[in-house]
Scaffold this motif. Structure first.
Motif, PDB file in Angstrom:
ATOM      1  N   UNK A  42     117.512  21.218 -28.294  1.00  0.00           N
ATOM      2  CA  UNK A  42     118.375  22.506 -27.838  1.00  0.00           C
ATOM      3  C   UNK A  42     118.622  22.464 -26.354  1.00  0.00           C
ATOM      4  N   UNK A  43     118.120  21.707 -25.534  1.00  0.00           N
ATOM      5  CA  UNK A  43     118.421  21.431 -24.117  1.00  0.00           C
ATOM      6  C   UNK A  43     117.720  23.007 -23.413  1.00  0.00           C
ATOM      7  N   UNK A  44     116.629  23.394 -23.906  1.00  0.00           N
ATOM      8  CA  UNK A  44     115.888  24.712 -23.351  1.00  0.00           C
ATOM      9  C   UNK A  44     114.832  24.428 -23.168  1.00  0.00           C
ATOM     10  N   UNK A  45     114.013  24.951 -22.108  1.00  0.00           N
ATOM     11  CA  UNK A  45     112.580  24.920 -22.071  1.00  0.00           C
ATOM     12  C   UNK A  45     111.819  25.832 -23.094  1.00  0.00           C
ATOM     13  N   UNK A  46     112.540  26.631 -23.661  1.00  0.00           N
ATOM     14  CA  UNK A  46     111.713  27.748 -24.449  1.00  0.00           C
ATOM     15  C   UNK A  46     112.835  27.953 -25.579  1.00  0.00           C
ATOM     16  N   UNK A  47     112.743  27.178 -26.736  1.00  0.00           N
ATOM     17  CA  UNK A  47     113.703  27.302 -27.527  1.00  0.00           C
ATOM     18  C   UNK A  47     113.596  28.581 -28.677  1.00  0.00           C
ATOM     19  N   UNK A  48     112.536  29.192 -28.764  1.00  0.00           N
ATOM     20  CA  UNK A  48     112.077  30.189 -29.415  1.00  0.00           C
ATOM     21  C   UNK A  48     111.373  31.348 -28.351  1.00  0.00           C
ATOM     22  N   UNK A  49     112.160  32.738 -28.427  1.00  0.00           N
ATOM     23  CA  UNK A  49     111.415  33.706 -27.716  1.00  0.00           C
ATOM     24  C   UNK A  49     111.427  34.701 -28.656  1.00  0.00           C
ATOM     25  N   UNK A  50     110.480  35.908 -28.380  1.00  0.00           N
ATOM     26  CA  UNK A  50     110.216  37.139 -28.903  1.00  0.00           C
ATOM     27  C   UNK A  50     110.651  38.286 -28.098  1.00  0.00           C
ATOM     28  N   UNK A  51     111.417  38.967 -28.668  1.00  0.00           N
ATOM     29  CA  UNK A  51     112.023  40.472 -27.813  1.00  0.00           C
ATOM     30  C   UNK A  51     110.912  41.187 -27.520  1.00  0.00           C
ATOM     31  N   UNK A  52     110.561  41.479 -26.316  1.00  0.00           N
ATOM     32  CA  UNK A  52     109.360  42.450 -25.950  1.00  0.00           C
ATOM     33  C   UNK A  52     109.795  43.633 -25.652  1.00  0.00           C
ATOM     34  N   UNK A  53     111.001  44.200 -25.670  1.00  0.00           N
ATOM     35  CA  UNK A  53     111.233  45.645 -25.212  1.00  0.00           C
ATOM     36  C   UNK A  53     112.479  46.099 -26.080  1.00  0.00           C
ATOM     37  N   UNK A  54     112.932  47.190 -26.027  1.00  0.00           N
ATOM     38  CA  UNK A  54     113.882  48.007 -26.790  1.00  0.00           C
ATOM     39  C   UNK A  54     115.257  47.842 -25.909  1.00  0.00           C
ATOM     40  N   UNK A  55     115.588  47.246 -24.974  1.00  0.00           N
ATOM     41  CA  UNK A  55     116.584  47.145 -24.093  1.00  0.00           C
ATOM     42  C   UNK A  55     117.849  46.556 -24.786  1.00  0.00           C
ATOM     43  N   UNK A  56     117.871  45.856 -26.073  1.00  0.00           N
ATOM     44  CA  UNK A  56     118.896  45.347 -26.447  1.00  0.00           C
ATOM     45  C   UNK A  56     119.183  45.994 -28.025  1.00  0.00           C
ATOM     46  N   UNK A  57     118.551  46.979 -28.334  1.00  0.00           N
ATOM     47  CA  UNK A  57     118.693  47.750 -29.456  1.00  0.00           C
ATOM     48  C   UNK A  57     120.235  48.071 -29.516  1.00  0.00           C
ATOM     49  N   UNK A  58     120.960  48.237 -30.416  1.00  0.00           N
ATOM     50  CA  UNK A  58     120.352  47.936 -32.103  1.00  0.00           C
ATOM     51  C   UNK A  58     120.764  46.563 -32.299  1.00  0.00           C
ATOM     52  N   UNK A  59     121.150  45.522 -31.474  1.00  0.00           N
ATOM     53  CA  UNK A  59     121.346  44.160 -31.656  1.00  0.00           C
ATOM     54  C   UNK A  59     120.193  43.547 -32.005  1.00  0.00           C
ATOM     55  N   UNK A  60     119.014  43.649 -31.229  1.00  0.00           N
ATOM     56  CA  UNK A  60     117.763  43.142 -31.381  1.00  0.00           C
ATOM     57  C   UNK A  60     116.615  44.202 -31.180  1.00  0.00           C
TER      58      UNK A  60
END
Length: 179
Positions: A42-60
């Motif tokens: 995937x050309x990234x150091x971290x291909x999977x991450x967890x959303x830790x805050x509500x700053x992207x609600x309602x998308x995530x």
């Protein structure tokens, strides 16, 4: 239950216990190799991450698991949801691109401005001494997600006792497993 497992561990000879420990190390090494292989793919150091805050609600929402790629020949567009990391900070941030400017008329040398969907203001105050994000700060672009699966990670970080208990149980079961 645990007493039976401990008795089985005591009955095991030194060579058998060593073999079981090596098998456990093999499982751990295989997992790390799969993580690094996925990162290369995937050309990234971290291909999977967890959303830790509500700053992207309602998308995530907090606890959503995000899958990332970092396209080499594709510029980031307004509306893309990116994960970026500020130099000197440990925790990556998941926010949407709201402005993009190209440097020197090339689409791959660009400055990016981001904002959380649930935030009132853009992220300039988060960038510290930088005015814009550069491509090198972006960990990846969100390509998919699984809702709420990341709560396990959040729980283990909030309550380290759970993490150590799970690791201990996994280690114990790996040592006494006979297959």
């Amino acid at each position: 239950m645990f007493s039976e497992e401990l008795k089985a561990l005591r009955r095991m000879g030194f060579r058998q216990a060593l073999l079981q420990a090596l098998n456990f190390c093999n499982v751990i090494a295989s997992g790390l190799m799969m993580w690094k292989g996925l990162g290369l793919l995937t050309n990234t150091e971290s291909p999977i991450v967890v959303v830790l805050s509500g700053s992207m609600e309602p998308a995530f929402y907090r606890g959503d698991l995000l899958f990332l790629t970092n396209p080499v020949n594709e510029p980031y567009q307004v509306g893309d949801i990116t994960v970026y990391k500020i130099p000197g900070e440990d925790i990556p941030i998941v926010h949407r691109v709201i402005e993009s400017h190209y440097k020197v008329d090339t689409p791959l040398v660009q400055d990016i401005l981001t904002k959380g969907d649930n935030n009132k203001y853009d992220d300039i105050s988060l960038y510290k001494r930088m005015k814009w994000l550069e491509r090198q700060h972006v960990v990846g672009k969100v390509r998919g997600f699984l809702p709420y699966v990341g709560y396990v990670t959040i729980a283990m970080n909030d309550f380290p006792q759970i993490k150590y208990a799970l690791l201990g149980l996994m280690g114990l079961f790996a040592l006494v497993q006979r297959e």
